[in-house]
Design a protein around this motif. Structure first.
Motif, PDB file in Angstrom:
ATOM      1  N   PRO A  12      37.855  -3.540 -23.787  1.00  0.00           N
ATOM      2  CA  PRO A  12      36.384  -3.524 -23.926  1.00  0.00           C
ATOM      3  C   PRO A  12      35.672  -3.294 -22.592  1.00  0.00           C
ATOM      4  O   PRO A  12      34.642  -2.626 -22.546  1.00  0.00           O
ATOM      5  N   LEU A  13      36.224  -3.823 -21.534  1.00  0.00           N
ATOM      6  CA  LEU A  13      35.640  -3.611 -20.211  1.00  0.00           C
ATOM      7  C   LEU A  13      35.725  -2.135 -19.823  1.00  0.00           C
ATOM      8  O   LEU A  13      34.773  -1.572 -19.271  1.00  0.00           O
ATOM      9  N   ARG A  15      35.799   0.422 -21.921  1.00  0.00           N
ATOM     10  CA  ARG A  15      34.808   1.136 -22.739  1.00  0.00           C
ATOM     11  C   ARG A  15      33.401   0.957 -22.179  1.00  0.00           C
ATOM     12  O   ARG A  15      32.595   1.887 -22.172  1.00  0.00           O
ATOM     13  N   GLU A  16      33.109  -0.254 -21.715  1.00  0.00           N
ATOM     14  CA  GLU A  16      31.791  -0.534 -21.143  1.00  0.00           C
ATOM     15  C   GLU A  16      31.577   0.280 -19.867  1.00  0.00           C
ATOM     16  O   GLU A  16      30.509   0.857 -19.658  1.00  0.00           O
ATOM     17  N   ARG A  17      32.584   0.368 -19.029  1.00  0.00           N
ATOM     18  CA  ARG A  17      32.462   1.136 -17.787  1.00  0.00           C
ATOM     19  C   ARG A  17      32.322   2.620 -18.066  1.00  0.00           C
ATOM     20  O   ARG A  17      31.587   3.324 -17.371  1.00  0.00           O
ATOM     21  N   ALA A  19      30.879   3.868 -20.718  1.00  0.00           N
ATOM     22  CA  ALA A  19      29.492   4.020 -21.179  1.00  0.00           C
ATOM     23  C   ALA A  19      28.527   4.025 -20.000  1.00  0.00           C
ATOM     24  O   ALA A  19      27.583   4.833 -19.954  1.00  0.00           O
ATOM     25  N   VAL A  20      28.753   3.157 -19.024  1.00  0.00           N
ATOM     26  CA  VAL A  20      27.890   3.104 -17.843  1.00  0.00           C
ATOM     27  C   VAL A  20      27.995   4.405 -17.052  1.00  0.00           C
ATOM     28  O   VAL A  20      26.978   4.953 -16.602  1.00  0.00           O
TER      29      VAL A  20
END
Length: 108
Positions: A12-13, A15-17, A19-20
């Motif tokens: 999940p981390l 995927r978040e990065r 997206a950022v």
């Protein structure tokens, strides 16, 4: 040797990065398009390293041939023809086609 273990919090981390990085690429594109290309390269590297798929909305924002960040009207051309969307990268002149999905909205 000890096998590498992946904790459930890493994907999940990642995927978040990703997206950022894509949101930053969008913000910076008009001033520095080369930064946007670098952000795409970093997002791809994170995805490959952590074995995470890049979401469809992000996958369609870069050229799969030259890995440039794509912006409609600036460096890409979009055409819709017989149920297909044809995206042409104006940097490398390659075309990618996507099937148009029919929406199943029930209108009463």
């Amino acid at each position: 040797m000890k096998a590498k273990t992946r904790t459930s919090s890493i994907k999940p981390l990642a995927r978040e990065r990703i997206a950022v990085l894509f949101s930053e690429a969008e913000k910076v594109f008009h001033e520095h398009p080369e930064y946007s290309d670098r952000y795409v390269a970093l997002a791809r590297k994170i995805a490959m390293r952590q074995r995470v798929r890049i979401d469809r909305e992000y996958r369609r924002r870069y050229c799969h041939h030259c890995y440039r960040y794509l912006v409609p009207g600036a460096n890409m051309r979009v055409r819709v023809h017989h149920g297909w969307v044809a995206v042409t990268c104006l940097e490398c002149k390659k075309t990618t086609r996507y099937r148009v999905e029919k929406s199943h909205d029930n209108k009463d």
